[in-house]
Design a protein around this motif. Structure first.
Motif, PDB file in Angstrom:
ATOM      1  N   ALA A  29      88.972  13.770  33.217  1.00  0.00           N
ATOM      2  CA  ALA A  29      87.872  14.699  33.440  1.00  0.00           C
ATOM      3  C   ALA A  29      87.056  14.743  32.165  1.00  0.00           C
ATOM      4  CB  ALA A  29      88.377  16.089  33.795  1.00  0.00           C
ATOM      5  N   GLY A  30      85.748  14.916  32.326  1.00  0.00           N
ATOM      6  CA  GLY A  30      84.876  14.992  31.164  1.00  0.00           C
ATOM      7  C   GLY A  30      83.966  16.194  31.261  1.00  0.00           C
ATOM      8  N   ILE A  31      83.779  16.879  30.138  1.00  0.00           N
ATOM      9  CA  ILE A  31      82.872  18.013  30.060  1.00  0.00           C
ATOM     10  C   ILE A  31      81.898  17.744  28.924  1.00  0.00           C
ATOM     11  CG2 ILE A  31      82.661  20.487  29.687  1.00  0.00           C
ATOM     12  CD1 ILE A  31      85.546  20.778  30.641  1.00  0.00           C
ATOM     13  N   ASP A  32      80.613  17.724  29.256  1.00  0.00           N
ATOM     14  CA  ASP A  32      79.572  17.515  28.260  1.00  0.00           C
ATOM     15  C   ASP A  32      78.854  18.837  28.047  1.00  0.00           C
ATOM     16  OD1 ASP A  32      77.673  16.367  26.555  1.00  0.00           O
ATOM     17  OD2 ASP A  32      76.349  15.874  28.223  1.00  0.00           O
ATOM     18  N   ILE A  33      78.957  19.381  26.844  1.00  0.00           N
ATOM     19  CA  ILE A  33      78.290  20.630  26.506  1.00  0.00           C
ATOM     20  C   ILE A  33      76.877  20.278  26.037  1.00  0.00           C
ATOM     21  CG2 ILE A  33      78.358  22.684  25.049  1.00  0.00           C
ATOM     22  CD1 ILE A  33      80.708  22.436  27.005  1.00  0.00           C
ATOM     23  N   GLY A  34      75.880  20.951  26.609  1.00  0.00           N
ATOM     24  CA  GLY A  34      74.499  20.648  26.256  1.00  0.00           C
ATOM     25  C   GLY A  34      73.689  21.900  25.993  1.00  0.00           C
ATOM     26  N   LEU A  35      72.348  21.720  25.928  1.00  0.00           N
ATOM     27  CA  LEU A  35      71.463  22.848  25.657  1.00  0.00           C
ATOM     28  C   LEU A  35      70.876  23.406  26.939  1.00  0.00           C
ATOM     29  CD1 LEU A  35      69.653  21.499  22.490  1.00  0.00           C
ATOM     30  CD2 LEU A  35      71.458  23.204  22.628  1.00  0.00           C
ATOM     31  N   ASN A  36      70.078  22.605  27.652  1.00  0.00           N
ATOM     32  CA  ASN A  36      69.494  23.086  28.910  1.00  0.00           C
ATOM     33  C   ASN A  36      70.542  23.145  30.009  1.00  0.00           C
ATOM     34  OD1 ASN A  36      66.962  23.464  27.833  1.00  0.00           O
ATOM     35  ND2 ASN A  36      66.363  21.361  28.233  1.00  0.00           N
ATOM     36  N   PRO A  50      80.801  16.265  41.002  1.00  0.00           N
ATOM     37  CA  PRO A  50      80.362  16.654  39.654  1.00  0.00           C
ATOM     38  C   PRO A  50      79.625  17.988  39.687  1.00  0.00           C
ATOM     39  CG  PRO A  50      79.807  14.372  40.098  1.00  0.00           C
ATOM     40  CD  PRO A  50      80.296  14.952  41.384  1.00  0.00           C
ATOM     41  N   VAL A  51      79.733  18.745  38.603  1.00  0.00           N
ATOM     42  CA  VAL A  51      79.145  20.076  38.515  1.00  0.00           C
ATOM     43  C   VAL A  51      78.223  20.127  37.301  1.00  0.00           C
ATOM     44  CG1 VAL A  51      79.663  22.530  38.210  1.00  0.00           C
ATOM     45  CG2 VAL A  51      81.217  21.085  39.518  1.00  0.00           C
ATOM     46  N   ILE A  52      77.036  20.688  37.493  1.00  0.00           N
ATOM     47  CA  ILE A  52      76.123  20.949  36.383  1.00  0.00           C
ATOM     48  C   ILE A  52      75.924  22.463  36.314  1.00  0.00           C
ATOM     49  CG2 ILE A  52      73.804  20.629  35.468  1.00  0.00           C
ATOM     50  CD1 ILE A  52      73.712  17.949  36.892  1.00  0.00           C
ATOM     51  N   VAL A  53      76.223  23.052  35.153  1.00  0.00           N
ATOM     52  CA  VAL A  53      76.064  24.488  34.952  1.00  0.00           C
ATOM     53  C   VAL A  53      74.761  24.701  34.193  1.00  0.00           C
ATOM     54  CG1 VAL A  53      77.074  26.574  33.966  1.00  0.00           C
ATOM     55  CG2 VAL A  53      78.562  24.775  34.884  1.00  0.00           C
ATOM     56  N   ASN A  54      73.821  25.397  34.823  1.00  0.00           N
ATOM     57  CA  ASN A  54      72.516  25.652  34.235  1.00  0.00           C
ATOM     58  C   ASN A  54      72.655  26.587  33.033  1.00  0.00           C
ATOM     59  OD1 ASN A  54      69.823  26.058  33.680  1.00  0.00           O
ATOM     60  ND2 ASN A  54      69.339  27.012  35.635  1.00  0.00           N
ATOM     61  N   GLY A  55      72.170  26.160  31.880  1.00  0.00           N
ATOM     62  CA  GLY A  55      72.283  26.971  30.677  1.00  0.00           C
ATOM     63  C   GLY A  55      71.028  27.727  30.313  1.00  0.00           C
TER      64      GLY A  55
END
Length: 70
Positions: A29-36, A50-55
């Motif tokens: 499993a991979g988790i990429d921490i980002g800005l947006n 896959p999941v994208i969490v809106n930041g």
């Protein structure tokens, strides 16, 4: 939850009983921490979506918090 010099992340999950479970050590499993996008999560498991969490809402709250604290 924003703090002055760090961020507190709480992960809550429900554990299942692991009797008779065959461990798959090839599972990744991979988790990429980002800005947006606060986090993008994916896995090599069949059927995993896959999941994208809106930041952006969190960035907005943080900007207000920073403006008030200044």
């Amino acid at each position: 939850m924003p703090k002055t010099y760090h961020i507190v992340v709480e992960v809550v999950y429900e554990a299942r009983e692991a009797t008779g479970y065959n461990h798959d050590y090839e599972a990744k499993a991979g988790i990429d921490i980002g800005l947006n996008n606060l986090a993008t999560i994916t896995s090599n498991q069949k059927g995993f979506r896959p999941v994208i969490v809106n930041g952006r809402p969190l960035k907005s709250i943080n900007a207000i918090f920073t403006w008030i604290a200044a």
